[in-house]
Design a protein around this motif. Structure first.
Motif, short mmCIF file in Angstrom:
data_model
loop_
_atom_site.label_atom_id
_atom_site.label_comp_id
_atom_site.label_asym_id
_atom_site.label_seq_id
_atom_site.Cartn_x
_atom_site.Cartn_y
_atom_site.Cartn_z
N THR A 53 0.83 -1.21 0.00
CA THR A 53 0.00 0.00 0.00
C THR A 53 0.86 1.25 0.00
OG1 THR A 53 -1.78 -1.13 1.16
CG2 THR A 53 -1.77 1.27 1.28
N PHE A 54 1.84 1.29 0.88
CA PHE A 54 2.64 2.51 0.99
C PHE A 54 3.70 2.62 -0.09
CE2 PHE A 54 0.43 2.36 4.98
CZ PHE A 54 -0.02 3.66 5.05
N ILE A 55 4.12 1.52 -0.67
CA ILE A 55 4.99 1.60 -1.84
C ILE A 55 4.21 2.18 -3.02
CG2 ILE A 55 6.26 0.22 -3.54
CD1 ILE A 55 6.98 -1.64 -1.16
N GLY A 56 2.97 1.74 -3.18
CA GLY A 56 2.12 2.31 -4.23
C GLY A 56 1.89 3.79 -4.04
N LEU A 57 1.67 4.20 -2.79
CA LEU A 57 1.50 5.62 -2.48
C LEU A 57 2.78 6.39 -2.80
CD1 LEU A 57 -0.29 7.84 -1.17
CD2 LEU A 57 0.78 7.22 1.00
N GLY A 58 3.92 5.82 -2.44
CA GLY A 58 5.20 6.46 -2.75
C GLY A 58 5.44 6.58 -4.24
N LEU A 59 5.09 5.55 -4.99
CA LEU A 59 5.23 5.61 -6.45
C LEU A 59 4.33 6.67 -7.05
CD1 LEU A 59 5.46 1.83 -7.38
CD2 LEU A 59 7.24 3.56 -7.66
N ALA A 60 3.12 6.81 -6.51
CA ALA A 60 2.20 7.82 -7.01
C ALA A 60 2.79 9.22 -6.82
CB ALA A 60 0.85 7.70 -6.31
N PHE A 61 3.33 9.48 -5.64
CA PHE A 61 3.92 10.80 -5.40
C PHE A 61 5.21 10.98 -6.19
CE2 PHE A 61 1.18 11.03 -1.64
CZ PHE A 61 0.74 12.33 -1.76
N ALA A 62 6.05 9.95 -6.23
CA ALA A 62 7.33 10.05 -6.91
C ALA A 62 7.17 10.29 -8.41
CB ALA A 62 8.15 8.79 -6.69
N SER A 63 6.11 9.75 -8.99
CA SER A 63 5.92 9.92 -10.42
C SER A 63 5.56 11.35 -10.79
CB SER A 63 4.85 8.96 -10.93
OG SER A 63 3.59 9.28 -10.37
N LYS A 64 5.09 12.13 -9.84
CA LYS A 64 4.73 13.52 -10.12
C LYS A 64 5.74 14.53 -9.58
CE LYS A 64 1.21 12.63 -12.46
NZ LYS A 64 1.33 12.85 -13.90
N MET A 65 6.76 14.05 -8.85
CA MET A 65 7.74 14.95 -8.27
C MET A 65 8.95 15.07 -9.20
SD MET A 65 6.44 15.82 -5.27
CE MET A 65 7.81 16.55 -4.46
N GLU A 66 9.53 16.23 -9.24
CA GLU A 66 10.74 16.43 -10.04
C GLU A 66 11.98 16.52 -9.16
OE1 GLU A 66 10.39 19.66 -12.76
OE2 GLU A 66 8.42 19.00 -13.46
N ASP A 67 11.79 16.78 -7.88
CA ASP A 67 12.91 16.97 -6.97
C ASP A 67 12.90 15.88 -5.90
OD1 ASP A 67 15.00 18.06 -5.53
OD2 ASP A 67 13.76 19.57 -4.54
N MET A 68 14.01 15.20 -5.71
CA MET A 68 14.08 14.12 -4.74
C MET A 68 13.91 14.62 -3.31
SD MET A 68 14.26 10.99 -4.90
CE MET A 68 14.63 9.52 -4.02
N SER A 69 14.45 15.78 -2.99
CA SER A 69 14.29 16.30 -1.63
C SER A 69 12.84 16.69 -1.37
CB SER A 69 15.23 17.48 -1.38
OG SER A 69 14.92 18.54 -2.26
N GLY A 70 12.15 17.16 -2.39
CA GLY A 70 10.73 17.46 -2.25
C GLY A 70 9.92 16.22 -2.00
N PHE A 71 10.31 15.12 -2.65
CA PHE A 71 9.62 13.85 -2.44
C PHE A 71 9.74 13.39 -1.00
CE2 PHE A 71 10.03 9.20 -2.25
CZ PHE A 71 8.73 8.86 -2.56
N SER A 72 10.97 13.40 -0.46
CA SER A 72 11.15 12.94 0.92
C SER A 72 10.42 13.85 1.91
CB SER A 72 12.63 12.83 1.27
OG SER A 72 13.25 14.09 1.18
N LEU A 73 10.37 15.13 1.64
CA LEU A 73 9.64 16.07 2.49
C LEU A 73 8.15 15.75 2.49
CD1 LEU A 73 9.84 18.70 4.20
CD2 LEU A 73 9.26 19.90 2.09
N ILE A 74 7.58 15.56 1.31
CA ILE A 74 6.15 15.24 1.19
C ILE A 74 5.84 13.91 1.86
CG2 ILE A 74 4.31 14.67 -0.45
CD1 ILE A 74 4.83 17.57 -0.53
N MET A 75 6.66 12.89 1.65
CA MET A 75 6.40 11.58 2.22
C MET A 75 6.48 11.62 3.75
SD MET A 75 5.35 9.73 -0.13
CE MET A 75 5.17 8.21 0.75
N ASN A 76 7.46 12.31 4.30
CA ASN A 76 7.53 12.43 5.76
C ASN A 76 6.34 13.21 6.30
OD1 ASN A 76 9.85 10.94 6.24
ND2 ASN A 76 11.18 12.69 5.85
N PHE A 77 5.93 14.24 5.58
CA PHE A 77 4.78 15.04 5.99
C PHE A 77 3.51 14.20 6.00
CE2 PHE A 77 1.34 18.09 4.99
CZ PHE A 77 1.48 18.92 6.10
N LEU A 78 3.45 13.19 5.16
CA LEU A 78 2.28 12.33 5.05
C LEU A 78 2.38 11.09 5.95
CD1 LEU A 78 -0.36 12.14 3.40
CD2 LEU A 78 0.89 10.70 1.81
N ILE A 79 3.53 10.46 6.00
CA ILE A 79 3.68 9.19 6.70
C ILE A 79 3.59 9.35 8.22
CG2 ILE A 79 5.32 7.32 7.21
CD1 ILE A 79 3.93 7.05 4.51
#
Length: 155
Positions: A53-79
């Motif tokens: 479930t959470f890998i799928g959620l991560g893939l969904a966010f990662a596919s729309k992010m252009e910046d890796m640091s932005g991805f980790s920020l969003i995922m921590n903010f959500l997880i």
């Protein structure tokens, strides 16, 4: 691209399950009673559903992010809020009503409850409810992650 999504999911799932098994083994070494074989197998099923479930959620966010640091920020903010709302640290019946309603919309709540049932025999929901809700969320997140990854344009 679907093969990439499935490979990424399998890799993340393998890592997550190995980490969970290490924690489970350490718990048993520290005195946790060993669950039955059925409980152990069922707990593996819940671990797989939670991780997927959470890998799928991560893939969904990662596919729309252009910046890796932005991805980790969003995922921590959500997880972290999902973790705190899951009932892993505090029992659901002790939550205020508004927070309890939010927790019912959290797929991790049902995963934690299912694991609690498998490993120690107590739960707030029926194990079938936990399995059904988590299974639907797992399928939805994998579909969403695969769909968004499929529609991503590479520059």
């Amino acid at each position: 691209r679907i093969a990439i999504v499935l490979g990424r999911t399998a890799g993340g799932l393998t890592t997550g399950i190995l980490q969970a098994l290490i924690i489970l083994f350490l718990g048993i070494m520290l005195g946790m009673s060993l669950p039955s074989i059925q409980g152990l197998i069922l707990s593996l099923v819940f671990m797989i559903l939670i991780a997927t479930t959470f890998i799928g959620l991560g893939l969904a966010f990662a596919s729309k992010m252009e910046d890796m640091s932005g991805f980790s920020l969003i995922m921590n903010f959500l997880i972290f809020p999902l973790f705190f709302l899951s009932g892993a640290l505090y029992p659901l019946d002790q939550f205020p009503e508004l927070i309890k309603i939010l927790a019912y919309f959290n797929p991790l709540t049902y995963g934690v409850d299912g694991l609690r049932y498998c490993l120690i025999g107590t739960s707030a929901f029926s194990p079938l409810t936990d399995f059904a809700v988590l299974g639907v969320c797992c399928a939805a997140m994998l579909f969403l992650g695969a769909y968004l990854f499929e529609t991503t344009e590479v520059n």
